[in-house]
Design a protein around this motif. Structure first.
Motif, short mmCIF file in Angstrom:
data_model
loop_
_atom_site.label_atom_id
_atom_site.label_comp_id
_atom_site.label_asym_id
_atom_site.label_seq_id
_atom_site.Cartn_x
_atom_site.Cartn_y
_atom_site.Cartn_z
N LEU A 253 0.83 -1.19 0.00
CA LEU A 253 0.00 0.00 0.00
C LEU A 253 0.87 1.25 0.00
CD1 LEU A 253 -1.42 -2.00 2.56
CD2 LEU A 253 -3.31 -0.66 1.65
N GLY A 254 0.27 2.36 -0.40
CA GLY A 254 0.95 3.65 -0.33
C GLY A 254 -0.06 4.76 -0.17
N CYS A 261 4.40 10.21 -3.22
CA CYS A 261 4.16 9.16 -2.24
C CYS A 261 4.66 9.64 -0.88
CB CYS A 261 4.88 7.88 -2.64
SG CYS A 261 4.60 6.50 -1.50
N LEU A 262 3.78 9.63 0.11
CA LEU A 262 4.09 10.13 1.45
C LEU A 262 4.28 9.01 2.47
CD1 LEU A 262 1.55 13.07 1.45
CD2 LEU A 262 4.02 13.23 1.14
N GLY A 263 4.07 7.78 2.06
CA GLY A 263 4.26 6.66 2.97
C GLY A 263 3.89 5.36 2.30
N VAL A 264 4.45 4.26 2.78
CA VAL A 264 4.13 2.94 2.24
C VAL A 264 3.89 1.98 3.39
CG1 VAL A 264 5.46 3.30 0.12
CG2 VAL A 264 6.56 2.25 2.12
N ALA A 265 3.18 0.91 3.09
CA ALA A 265 2.90 -0.10 4.11
C ALA A 265 2.83 -1.47 3.45
CB ALA A 265 1.59 0.21 4.83
N ASP A 266 3.24 -2.48 4.20
CA ASP A 266 3.02 -3.88 3.85
C ASP A 266 2.07 -4.44 4.88
OD1 ASP A 266 5.18 -4.61 1.64
OD2 ASP A 266 6.13 -3.30 3.12
N ALA A 267 1.05 -5.13 4.42
CA ALA A 267 0.02 -5.64 5.34
C ALA A 267 -0.29 -7.09 5.01
CB ALA A 267 -1.25 -4.80 5.24
N ILE A 268 -0.65 -7.84 6.04
CA ILE A 268 -1.10 -9.22 5.88
C ILE A 268 -2.45 -9.34 6.57
CG2 ILE A 268 -0.61 -11.66 6.28
CD1 ILE A 268 2.33 -10.91 6.59
N GLY A 269 -3.43 -9.86 5.84
CA GLY A 269 -4.77 -9.99 6.39
C GLY A 269 -5.50 -11.16 5.81
N PRO A 270 -6.79 -11.30 6.16
CA PRO A 270 -7.58 -12.42 5.64
C PRO A 270 -7.65 -12.41 4.12
CG PRO A 270 -8.72 -11.30 7.43
CD PRO A 270 -7.57 -10.43 7.06
#
Length: 281
Positions: A253-254, A261-270
């Motif tokens: 994500l960003g 781009c002001l930030g990024v994320a890695d996520a784990i979910g269902p």
């Protein structure tokens, strides 16, 4: 309490589970866990550094979070449950410190995280004063301490570009999101990522208004903050699915304002269920 019997466990702080920490299922959400970690960091006592500030020998400055990781590892609830957050120092750099944290209920590990912060003024990051370093040294965790070593991740250049992402969720900053640093708080930004994952999931499975809402939010985030998100402002949360396995989906994500781009994320979910064309009954 701020002086643990076992120094390898870090500084221990008790935090109650609050209503605002709960997700749709009545148990603590990943955002709730992030709040506990923040609460514990704020309550750390840095006596030498506090004395330095009180004497007017350091400042003014801001405390900026540049990256964090938070994971919900087991269900916690209901309201009133007491969790214990263990906080220690994993690394001290020239201008930054990385905290390692664990969340326990009794002997059970229910959450974990780490956070890297810098002290900065209007010209940029500041060198950590000796007094602060001395305080932090007393909270150093061993290599095999409770929080584990944060995995080093290098930001891939494509993460900064709109073309990398396939799904977009528009969001507008709210005045209630702004903190004392005059930018959108990191907890508010984490909820934005939750919103984007939820919007993508609902679109993927074709859920309509009034239908049953599935379990949506990720249980793990790794977030880097690259620039300030301010108020007022119109933003977009970008998302792409990196991989899908039997029970989970891995997202990249960003947060963008225009092409920046002001930030990024890695996520784990269902893992989202397959879209269905059948109308809900």
């Amino acid at each position: 309490m701020n002086s643990p019997e076992d120094p390898s466990a870090g500084v221990r702080v008790d935090v109650p589970v609050r209503q605002a920490d709960l997700g749709r299922d009545g148990l603590a959400s990943t955002i709730g866990v992030a709040r506990w970690l923040e609460d514990a960091r704020i309550r750390l006592r840095l006596h030498r550094f506090e004395r330095l500030i009180g004497e007017g020998r350091f400042g003014p400055f801001r405390i900026l979070l540049v990256r964090q990781r938070v994971s919900r590892l087991a269900p916690v609830g209901p309201v009133g449950t007491r969790v214990q957050v263990h906080t220690g120092v994993r690394r001290v750099g020239r201008s930054s410190v990385t905290f390692g944290q664990e969340v326990m209920v009794g002997d059970k590990r229910v959450g974990s995280g780490d956070a890297t912060i810098v002290l900065a003024d209007s010209s940029g990051p500041l060198r950590l004063p000796d007094e602060l370093i001395a305080d932090l040294d007393e909270m150093q965790l061993p290599e095999t301490g409770v929080a584990g070593r944060p995995a080093a991740t290098r930001l891939r250049p494509e993460r900064l570009h709109r073309a990398h992402y396939s799904y977009w969720a528009p969001l507008r900053s709210r005045i209630g999101d702004v903190d004392s640093n005059q930018h959108v708080n990191f907890i508010a930004l984490a909820t934005w990522y939750d919103e984007a994952v939820a919007a993508f999931t609902l679109d993927s499975i074709g859920t309509t208004a009034g239908g049953s809402v599935p379990d949506l939010p990720p249980w793990s985030y790794r977030i880097q903050y690259l620039g300030e998100v301010t108020y007022p402002g119109n933003y977009e949360i970008a998302l792409t699915v990196r991989s899908v396995d039997t029970g989970s989906a891995h997202y990249e994500l960003g947060v963008f304002r225009g092409s920046t781009c002001l930030g990024v994320a890695d996520a784990i979910g269902p893992r989202p269920a397959a879209r269905t064309s059948e109308a809900p009954r």
